[in-house]
Design an enzyme around this catalytic site. Structure first.
Site, PDB file in Angstrom:
ATOM      1  N   ASP A 171       0.788  -1.229   0.000  1.00  0.00           N
ATOM      2  CA  ASP A 171       0.000   0.000   0.000  1.00  0.00           C
ATOM      3  C   ASP A 171       0.819   1.276   0.000  1.00  0.00           C
ATOM      4  O   ASP A 171       0.359   2.319  -0.447  1.00  0.00           O
ATOM      5  CB  ASP A 171      -0.959  -0.025   1.201  1.00  0.00           C
ATOM      6  CG  ASP A 171      -2.054  -1.075   0.994  1.00  0.00           C
ATOM      7  OD1 ASP A 171      -2.307  -1.404  -0.182  1.00  0.00           O
ATOM      8  OD2 ASP A 171      -2.636  -1.548   1.981  1.00  0.00           O
TER       9      ASP A 171
ATOM     10  N   HIS B  21      -9.809  -1.548  -2.104  1.00  0.00           N
ATOM     11  CA  HIS B  21      -8.693  -1.742  -3.028  1.00  0.00           C
ATOM     12  C   HIS B  21      -9.066  -2.737  -4.131  1.00  0.00           C
ATOM     13  O   HIS B  21      -9.669  -3.775  -3.837  1.00  0.00           O
ATOM     14  CB  HIS B  21      -7.463  -2.278  -2.294  1.00  0.00           C
ATOM     15  CG  HIS B  21      -6.940  -1.338  -1.251  1.00  0.00           C
ATOM     16  ND1 HIS B  21      -5.931  -1.669  -0.390  1.00  0.00           N
ATOM     17  CD2 HIS B  21      -7.286  -0.063  -0.940  1.00  0.00           C
ATOM     18  CE1 HIS B  21      -5.677  -0.645   0.413  1.00  0.00           C
ATOM     19  NE2 HIS B  21      -6.492   0.336   0.094  1.00  0.00           N
TER      20      HIS B  21
ATOM     21  N   ASP C 110      -7.220  -4.831  -5.501  1.00  0.00           N
ATOM     22  CA  ASP C 110      -6.591  -6.153  -5.320  1.00  0.00           C
ATOM     23  C   ASP C 110      -7.403  -7.062  -4.391  1.00  0.00           C
ATOM     24  O   ASP C 110      -7.049  -8.217  -4.199  1.00  0.00           O
ATOM     25  CB  ASP C 110      -5.125  -6.035  -4.841  1.00  0.00           C
ATOM     26  CG  ASP C 110      -4.990  -5.544  -3.407  1.00  0.00           C
ATOM     27  OD1 ASP C 110      -6.008  -5.120  -2.812  1.00  0.00           O
ATOM     28  OD2 ASP C 110      -3.852  -5.546  -2.898  1.00  0.00           O
TER      29      ASP C 110
ATOM     30  N   CYS D 134      -1.585  -7.584  -0.101  1.00  0.00           N
ATOM     31  CA  CYS D 134      -1.511  -6.312   0.636  1.00  0.00           C
ATOM     32  C   CYS D 134      -0.213  -6.221   1.437  1.00  0.00           C
ATOM     33  O   CYS D 134       0.302  -5.136   1.678  1.00  0.00           O
ATOM     34  CB  CYS D 134      -2.662  -6.191   1.623  1.00  0.00           C
ATOM     35  SG  CYS D 134      -4.278  -6.465   0.901  1.00  0.00           S
TER      36      CYS D 134
END
Lengths: 572, 572
Positions: free
Chosen positions: A262, A383, A385, A554
């Site tokens: 991130d 997010h 992802d 992440c």
């Protein structure tokens, strides 16, 4: 260019100046060599038949201690810094000296001065020794010097210049800059000189380029924290078995911030003369914020960031929300470097979180990986992802898009029930729940219906913007549940949030229902990936990542090889 | 677009919704009509084979009293204002009502919201009467409303929308905006709706376009002051004899500021559905500053300006320093709308006056008349109209470039001397000077050498950037002298600073040496122009303009017919 003809036309010829040949030269044909007087050097065109020189933002730091980006120093940082600059050569041919009062002047516009700096080699007349000291490369042009006289060397001579880019393309900067060289003629005494010949070259600043999962990894980055030993062990085994290098950011630097994905995005810049990785630092600025500057920035490792001065930074500014597709062809249009993917609020939402405009503007301005905006604000963390990734594939387009799919999840759970495994349990002792219990939870079903419709919207956008067919997409059995403000989180470890290392995938261990001692979710996932020749490793991130609303992807980051395709060969 | 297929794929079809056809339509083929579902409506391409709808900045004022630009009002100014907006039609075909919970939503991005506003016609269900009141056209989208539900009319229906542009292309705005329409599906109770179909249209905001001297005049503007009766009389005769309208700005409005050329530049904006003139107001802001807003702005007469917040405004910001060439072809590249010409400091100068960046950025951003920067800072006043203009011609490129030429001046004066007219006098009794005296003034000679070299630089740039040959240029016999800071002013009325009205030229009366009772400068000028079929009228501006460092062109302005060529047909 011959000067001399024109003085006769004017009828006031300065006869002692017969002919001076002057050419300001650059690598306009992009072969790494500064050719002589390229007829196209004064303009810039994309494509394999295009032309125009290329400039790098000098955003690495030759110094490792007391470091600053080289572009922040108004002098050459070290002699090695010259290789990060574009070569430019002033070639002159003429008498030993210019006639009295004539001079050569190099100049840039006020507007370009914030984007470029020019140094030169001290001439042999000034210094007979080998050029090995920074002081042998004086500054010619910069924000304080828009115009400066340069020495005329006499006879057939070449003088080397070094051109340094200072800023990336952005909303207010297309990336083109030009440098001019004029021969000035003295006027009658007391008047300013006037130019009688000007040569001009154009550069484009190289864009920052992202690397998709289909490119080979070089290094894998993770954080070590007081509670993630289990995760680290799994990652180390995966990375080392895959033959790559694991780099651990230790706790004194990460201060407990484990979200390596991130804080940063790895990319690179490229030119015919030089190429190096550049990290984009997110305005997120968690406890990891010093890592990219303090650890990554260095010789041939650049750094760029964008600061949100008058915008709110939200979770959507984390770079788990910034991905890039493999190369695609969309309705005949080729994207050889893929397309950037970000997540934003849904357009019909009256309010919502978004990625900051400064970062979006930067990404769009790079131009070579035209971005796509997906809808990610339906997720609590928000997010992209969390519901999508790309994996390499031996067939079709060379990759598959993997999407989280509650529908596929319910299908799998219903199948288990039908096969008599309704009492199979998932999770461990404290939290265990059976397949029957999950299927009978109507609230959970309604929540997953909603999540599926959000993912379907994104599926349509991805199909359209990446030119994908349904069989380029694989639906992974993943359930979500919906929390405050109608925002979703993964119900069990979110398998799509994986790390891709060549043919090896590091996948969050889902702790699914056990059938004959084997996790049914792992079995399904492995079987889907095996068909593509991919090998799955399940990494236990339950306590130290999943519970904190993130997963393997992440908590990691991968620096990859650059594309072999050169960005300037794009047809725009 | 049919909806229905997809619900089956998802396996949770809302069966009562069989098929709704939805199309958000615009005039993407640029024929003035909103066609049905143009396949290219979602993108924008230049050229005669291009596509994409066009938007005007609604910068006129339907109101004449208490006026503001219509774009500054968040409602429709008058019903007549709708014709300044781009039509957009929502066509739907389906059941009488949408199933419970489904709805249509129109939306724009945050970024576009500062550039566009959307109104609609109140539906017949809402108002059965003829649409003749402003309240029948409610605001749909604007900076306060990025997203709004729009009524679904049922059956086969069309709903009219009106799209209003709010800002011109500029450095931070390319000019493209998009509008989307989504069909939202209800989720399980308590969850937000999700979109199941979105249609999208793209507009480009029309650029501001300048008009060269070769276009037909419509109106001529001058100022009346306490001391310019002689000049006004001459101008009135010229303009009325040429068949055009003279508009006089009186002293209560101009407060003694006579430089009508410098405060404003006339241009226009154009679309397939509407076109009107737009005045660009200079940041110069002399005593004439209220004229463009208070007098010119009105119904179908737009107004735009740029304010220099953190830059110094100099004499180079006056629009005598902003001109435009006739259409040209340069190395095969066609400029059917000509090229804008501005004057700036010379690039090698370490300091100098410049046109403000806000105005330069605006001009470059219009794109369709790619600007050329000349060197005008060598002049005390610093305007390009002091040394160049364009006149129509029946042959070659359809025009000639006229340049002030001290060399041509000296040649004429030397010719007079050789022919025995060395004692011929110029100017009137108090200031008279002979040809011999002028030729023997070495200081004046040196000054004019310098001026010639400055003009020669510009001549080279103009030849290169407009693709001109030497025989496209006519040198006019004009001398300068050099004042403080080495800056030049015309020695006698500067004939190139003329007004061009079709084939009639209004030229500053030069008061040159009299030979056989006739002014030798007028004779030469008339003979040069006669060859092109142009007729010269000499206007006495000596006391009221020339002595104040301006001439006929500086003291007048011409609004001209627009080009017949449509800007969207440019190949970019």
């Amino acid at each position: 260019m011959y000067y001399g003809e024109k003085t006769e036309v004017l009828g006031k010829a300065v006869v002692h100046l017969t002919a001076v040949e002057i050419s300001l030269d650059v690598d306009a044909d992009r072969d790494g060599q500064v050719e002589r007087n390229n007829p196209n050097k004064g303009s810039w065109m994309w494509g394999p038949n295009g032309h125009g020189a290329i400039l790098l933002v000098n955003c690495d730091s030759e110094h490792t201690y007391g470091k600053r980006r080289d572009s922040e120093r108004a002098e050459v940082s070290r002699v090695s810094d010259l290789k990060d600059m574009s070569p430019m050569v002033l070639r002159t041919s003429g008498p030993a000296k210019l006639p009295e009062g004539y001079k050569l002047t190099m100049h840039i516009s006020q507007g370009d001065a914030e984007s470029v700096r020019v140094f030169r080699t001290r001439s042999t007349a000034e210094n007979l020794f080998y050029k090995s000291f920074v002081k042998d490369y004086p500054l010619v042009l910069g924000s304080e010097d828009l115009s400066k006289e340069v020495p005329y060397l006499g006879g057939n001579a070449e003088m080397n210049f070094y051109v340094e880019g200072l800023r990336f393309p952005d909303k207010d900067f297309e990336g083109l800059i030009s440098i001019s060289l004029s021969l000035l003629e003295p006027s009658s005494q007391g008047f300013p000189e006037t130019p009688i010949f000007t040569d001009r070259v154009v550069f484009r600043v190289a864009p920052w380029i992202m690397t998709p999962n289909t490119l080979n990894p070089l290094e894998v980055f993770v954080c070590s924290t007081s509670d993630n030993y289990q995760f680290l062990k799994g990652m180390r085994r995966l990375v080392e078995n895959s033959g790559y290098k694991l780099k651990v950011c230790h706790e004194y630097m990460n201060r407990g911030d484990r979200w390596m994905q991130d804080e940063i995005e790895f990319g690179y810049i490229d030119s015919p003369h030089q190429r190096f990785p550049v990290v984009l630092d997110s305005p997120r600025d968690g406890e990891l914020q010093d890592f990219p500057y303090d650890v990554l920035l260095g010789p041939d490792f650049g750094y760029v960031t964008r600061t949100a001065y008058d915008e709110e930074v939200s979770s959507l500014d984390s770079f788990g929300n910034l991905e890039v597709s493999p190369p695609v062809i969309v309705n005949g249009k080729i994207y050889p470097l893929g397309r950037i993917i970000i997540g934003v609020a849904f357009p019909t939402a009256t309010k919502g979180r978004n990625m900051t405009k400064v970062v979006q503007d930067f990404l769009w301005a790079q131009k070579v990986q035209e971005p796509i905006a997906l809808f990610s604000d339906w997720l609590l963390v928000g997010h992209v992802d969390e519901f999508m990734t790309f994996v390499p594939a031996p067939d079709k387009k060379g990759f598959r898009l993997l999407l989280a799919s509650p529908d596929a999840g319910y299908k799998l759970f219903r199948g288990l029930q039908n096969d008599g495994h309704g009492q199979a349990k998932m999770f461990d002792a404290e939290e265990e729940i059976t397949v029957d219990e999950i299927l009978s939870d109507d609230k959970l079903g309604a929540e997953n219906n909603y999540v599926q419709s959000c993912i379907d919207w994104n599926r349509d956008v991805l199909k359209r913007e990446l030119g994908l067919d349904d069989d380029d997409i694989i639906d992974l059995p993943i359930l979500f549940h919906v929390m405050e403000e109608n925002r979703a989180v993964a119900y069990y470890p979110d398998m799509v949030n994986m790390i891709v290392l060549g043919k090896n995938l590091g996948i969050p261990k889902p702790f699914g229902p056990k059938v004959d001692g084997r996790c049914a979710l792992e079995a399904e996932m492995t079987s889907l990936m095996e068909g593509l020749g991919l090998s799955c490793t399940y990494i236990d991130d339950f306590a130290s990542y999943h519970k904190l609303l993130g997963e393997v992807h992440c908590g990691s980051n991968v620096r990859r090889e650059p594309f072999s395709f050169k960005w300037w060969n794009l047809e725009m």
